[in-house]
Design a protein around this motif. Structure first.
Motif, PDB file in Angstrom:
ATOM      1  N   TYR A  20       0.855  -1.184   0.000  1.00 12.62           N
ATOM      2  CA  TYR A  20       0.000   0.000   0.000  1.00 12.62           C
ATOM      3  C   TYR A  20       0.890   1.231   0.000  1.00 12.62           C
ATOM      4  N   VAL A  21       0.600   2.174  -0.888  1.00 12.64           N
ATOM      5  CA  VAL A  21       1.322   3.445  -0.941  1.00 12.64           C
ATOM      6  C   VAL A  21       0.280   4.541  -0.755  1.00 12.64           C
ATOM      7  N   GLU A  22       0.432   5.294   0.315  1.00 11.94           N
ATOM      8  CA  GLU A  22      -0.535   6.343   0.605  1.00 11.94           C
ATOM      9  C   GLU A  22      -0.398   7.489  -0.389  1.00 11.94           C
ATOM     10  N   VAL A  76      -1.576  12.530   2.622  1.00 12.14           N
ATOM     11  CA  VAL A  76      -0.571  12.737   3.663  1.00 12.14           C
ATOM     12  C   VAL A  76      -0.428  14.223   3.956  1.00 12.14           C
ATOM     13  N   THR A  77      -0.347  15.032   2.910  1.00  8.63           N
ATOM     14  CA  THR A  77      -0.205  16.477   3.076  1.00  8.63           C
ATOM     15  C   THR A  77      -1.406  17.058   3.808  1.00  8.63           C
ATOM     16  N   ALA A  78      -2.595  16.642   3.445  1.00  7.78           N
ATOM     17  CA  ALA A  78      -3.805  17.127   4.113  1.00  7.78           C
ATOM     18  C   ALA A  78      -3.797  16.718   5.578  1.00  7.78           C
ATOM     19  N   ARG A  79      -3.372  15.504   5.864  1.00 10.22           N
ATOM     20  CA  ARG A  79      -3.309  15.022   7.249  1.00 10.22           C
ATOM     21  C   ARG A  79      -2.285  15.830   8.048  1.00 10.22           C
ATOM     22  N   GLN A  80      -1.141  16.137   7.433  1.00  8.59           N
ATOM     23  CA  GLN A  80      -0.115  16.938   8.108  1.00  8.59           C
ATOM     24  C   GLN A  80      -0.614  18.359   8.365  1.00  8.59           C
ATOM     25  N   ARG A  81      -1.320  18.919   7.396  1.00 10.11           N
ATOM     26  CA  ARG A  81      -1.866  20.270   7.544  1.00 10.11           C
ATOM     27  C   ARG A  81      -2.869  20.305   8.696  1.00 10.11           C
ATOM     28  N   GLN A  82      -3.720  19.271   8.784  1.00 12.33           N
ATOM     29  CA  GLN A  82      -4.702  19.204   9.867  1.00 12.33           C
ATOM     30  C   GLN A  82      -4.007  19.034  11.206  1.00 12.33           C
ATOM     31  N   ALA A  83      -2.950  18.232  11.243  1.00 12.21           N
ATOM     32  CA  ALA A  83      -2.208  18.043  12.489  1.00 12.21           C
ATOM     33  C   ALA A  83      -1.589  19.361  12.956  1.00 12.21           C
ATOM     34  N   THR A  84      -1.082  20.147  12.018  1.00  9.94           N
ATOM     35  CA  THR A  84      -0.508  21.456  12.359  1.00  9.94           C
ATOM     36  C   THR A  84      -1.586  22.386  12.909  1.00  9.94           C
ATOM     37  N   LEU A  85      -2.750  22.403  12.260  1.00  5.37           N
ATOM     38  CA  LEU A  85      -3.852  23.232  12.744  1.00  5.37           C
ATOM     39  C   LEU A  85      -4.294  22.804  14.145  1.00  5.37           C
TER      40      LEU A  85
END
Length: 109
Positions: A44-46, A51-60
């Motif tokens: 599986y390759v995400e 990934v970018t959206a998840r990182q952006r949400q984590a930062t927020l």
């Protein structure tokens, strides 16, 4: 040939069919037999956009947590702060973590 996904569903590459994790499904039975015979599915390759959206949400979320920390500190009484520290800082690692959180929150001001 098959490709793994981020769930228990497997993709059959020949026709892009989604194969559920259901041992009663004939496609799943074929997949399990293929595995038993030594078949190795593609990993599986995400999707990088996910990934970018998840990182952006984590930062927020981290920014919101820092702002919340400062708000709670500004409105807390000395007794509340002492009680929180006594309950949550039990070793040097905890103290370092809390100190870093406070400094990061202050850096956002």
């Amino acid at each position: 040939m098959y490709t793994l996904t981020g769930t228990d569903v497997v993709i059959r590459n020949a026709d892009n069919a989604s194969i559920p994790n259901d041992r009663g499904n004939k496609d799943r039975v074929e997949y399990e037999a293929w595995l038993a015979a030594g078949g190795v599915p593609n990993p599986y390759v995400e999707n990088p956009a996910v990934v970018t959206a998840r990182q952006r949400q984590a930062t927020l979320n981290a920014d919101a947590t820092r702002a919340d920390l400062l708000t709670r500190l500004r409105t807390a009484t000395p007794a509340q702060i002492n009680s929180y520290v006594d309950a949550n800082v039990t070793n040097i690692a905890d103290a370092r973590t809390m100190f870093k959180r406070i400094l990061l929150a202050l850096a956002q001001v």
